[in-house]
Design an enzyme around this catalytic site. Structure first.
Site, PDB file in Angstrom:
ATOM      1  N   GLU A   1     -79.282 -55.468   3.148  1.00 19.94           N
ATOM      2  CA  GLU A   1     -79.599 -56.873   2.986  1.00 19.94           C
ATOM      3  C   GLU A   1     -78.198 -57.608   2.498  1.00 19.94           C
ATOM      4  OE1 GLU A   1     -83.418 -57.791   1.608  1.00 19.94           O
ATOM      5  OE2 GLU A   1     -84.326 -56.949   3.029  1.00 19.94           O
TER       6      GLU A   1
ATOM      7  N   ASP B   1     -80.941 -44.362 -12.712  1.00 19.11           N
ATOM      8  CA  ASP B   1     -80.925 -43.281 -13.734  1.00 19.11           C
ATOM      9  C   ASP B   1     -82.179 -42.332 -13.111  1.00 19.11           C
ATOM     10  OD1 ASP B   1     -80.596 -42.685 -16.551  1.00 19.11           O
ATOM     11  OD2 ASP B   1     -82.838 -42.951 -16.710  1.00 19.11           O
TER      12      ASP B   1
END
Length: 530
Positions: free
Chosen positions: A250, A208
């Site tokens: 990851e 956001d």
């Protein structure tokens, strides 16, 4: 010897992603508010629609002063929606149906109920995690600078003074204090939050207000800043997102940024291979229903993304803008979507026809498509009674702006059910219009020509376009025609007269019927195959 197959493109480069505003999607416990139980019960509907992923607007613990974008705890689900265990079940159950989950992270600010800010109010060292400053003028009675609110039309200040005399910064409401992203604790906390949700199975994160995090350390007046903007699109942001990208990689996670920037080159910087994967395309959303301007928007979007190899995104509506059917039915202010108006005349029949054509246009373009809940039902913007408006944009504009509640009204699921089958035993948190049941899912599912069935067919057929580039075809003024795969064409007629279609083509799908002469009527789109 058989040649090895080329590696499949990552799912997110061409996905159809459905935005879920939990509070208004489906009510599972009957209390008037949508919840995770309601979403879980409707997963088969979403699977039948054919979407690849769900993006959930914030579902965290929040006082709901700004629709959940005022977060008090990023690691817990708001009790109105359910529990963390339910969220984990929802993520897993959706994945079993082939649907991934994207969560919304709000990094620019937190709720004033967040433990950090509560400690800061008491004068603790947590003040360093926010922007606290003495005021200006005699006795410090003036705000520290002249920065404007990020709520369009707001006349309210972005600084609030505490009893001890200090002021704190909030680019949105006073209940949303801005974080100090120059502090390492803020950066570490958000990387930990990302890991928390990736470890629970989410496939991606929507960011956001992604261009607002970094602030000029001197908090210089906007009027006195000839160089970089003091709080929009600062260069320091890119180091933040490179660190985030490491975390995402990851976990094989994906980012989509809410990046509102007028400069295409600056916008593209966020999409470099070591930063964000994708960003929202607001220029296309706000483009008027005009062939020349739509083509220019499409070309500009593809050109912006090409240098960094990022896929474009296409969206017609979201939880912050007037719904598409209503916008396309307004000839004057319909596309000034950031400044809504009370009582603007709307031709819903015209808007619906254009929205159907726009659905086929957007789904034929290369890249990912975002679909806001209820868009597949052709829902119009609802008029909310003044005494029921909850969006702070209304109050902070002095009542001039009706706010965003009109596109957040609870969905209609069953025409004959209480509250159009939303699931509530009492009136939902926002009132539904009197004709809401006419848009209900069960009624549209039984109508072959409904907006719902158009979306189902289009999403199911979308793979015929392949993953090739867009090539424009010769066409009359007011007509858009392009191909993405050999022999597969999308044609959209925005001209006043019917358009001739290429001969010897199979009609795969039309937004509305062709005329008696087999021509494409105005405000209609088709998909064709040789």
């Amino acid at each position: 010897m058989a040649q090895p197959r080329p590696a499949a493109a990552p799912w997110w480069r061409s996905a159809v992603i459905y935005q879920v505003y939990v509070r208004s999607f489906a009510d599972g416990d009957g209390d008037g508010t949508g919840d995770l139980a309601g979403v879980r019960a409707r997963l088969p509907y979403l699977a039948e629609l054919g979407v690849n992923a769900l993006w959930f607007t914030p579902w965290y613990v929040s006082p709901m002063k700004d629709g959940g974008y005022d977060v008090a705890d990023y690691r817990a689900i708001d009790p109105a929606f359910g529990t963390l265990a339910e969220a984990e079940k929802l993520i897993a159950e959706a994945r079993e149906l082939g649907i991934r989950t994207i969560v919304d992270i709000v990094p620019n600010h937190v709720s004033d109920r967040h433990p950090w800010f509560q400690a800061a109010l008491k004068g603790g060292p947590e003040r360093e995690l926010f922007h606290f400053r003495p005021g200006r003028g005699p006795g410090g009675e003036l705000p520290p600078n002249d920065w404007p609110s990020q709520f369009v039309g707001s006349t309210e200040p972005v600084w609030t003074r505490l009893p001890d005399g200090d002021w704190y910064l909030h680019l949105f409401t006073p209940e949303q204090p801005d974080l100090n992203w120059a502090h390492p604790v803020v950066r570490q906390e958000h990387e930990d939050i990302l890991r928390f949700w990736f470890e629970r199975g989410v496939a991606g994160v929507r960011i956001d207000s992604a261009a607002l995090l970094a602030k000029d350390p001197a908090l210089t007046d906007l009027a006195d800043t000839p160089g970089p903007h003091p709080f929009v699109d600062r260069d320091e942001l890119h180091d933040i997102y490179r660190s985030w990208r490491t975390v995402a990689d990851e976990h094989d996670g994906v980012f989509v940024g809410e990046v509102w920037l007028p400069d295409p080159e600056r916008f593209a910087r966020y999409l470099r291979p070591d930063e964000l994967h994708t960003a929202f395309n607001f220029a296309f959303l706000s483009c008027p229903w005009d062939a020349e301007r739509l083509r220019a928007s499409i070309d500009t979007t593809l050109a912006e993304h090409a240098p960094v190899g990022a896929p474009a995104t296409w969206v017609l509506c979201n939880h912050d803008v007037t719904r598409t059917v209503t916008r396309y039915g307004r000839e004057d202010t319909g596309f000034d979507f950031a400044a809504k108006a009370f009582g603007t005349p709307t031709d819903l029949a015209l808007g619906t026809r254009r929205a159907r054509a726009a659905a086929l246009l957007s789904l034929a373009l290369p890249g990912a498509v975002y679909l806001y809940q209820g868009e597949e039902l052709g829902l119009p913007e609802a008029d909310i009674p003044l005494d029921r408006i909850q969006d702070p944009m209304h109050a902070r504009s002095g009542g001039a702006d009706p706010g965003r509640d009109g596109c957040r009204v609870p969905l209609p699921w069953a025409a004959d059910g209480p509250y159009a089958g939303f699931g509530s035993r009492e009136e939902p948190w926002l009132p539904q219009p009197a004709d809401w049941a006419s848009y209900a899912v069960d009624r549209q599912a039984a109508d072959p020509r409904s907006m719902l069935n158009l979306y189902r067919e289009a999403i199911g057929l979308r793979p015929v376009f392949g993953d090739g580039p867009l090539t424009w075809l010769p066409s009359p003024d007011g007509v858009l025609a392009f191909t993405r795969a050999p022999g597969v064409t999308c044609v959209v007629n925005l001209a006043d007269e019917p358009a001739e279609l290429p001969s010897a083509r199979e009609l795969l799908l039309a937004s509305d019927p062709l005329d008696a002469d087999g021509r494409l009527p105005k405000d209609t789109a088709v998909w064709l195959r040789a």
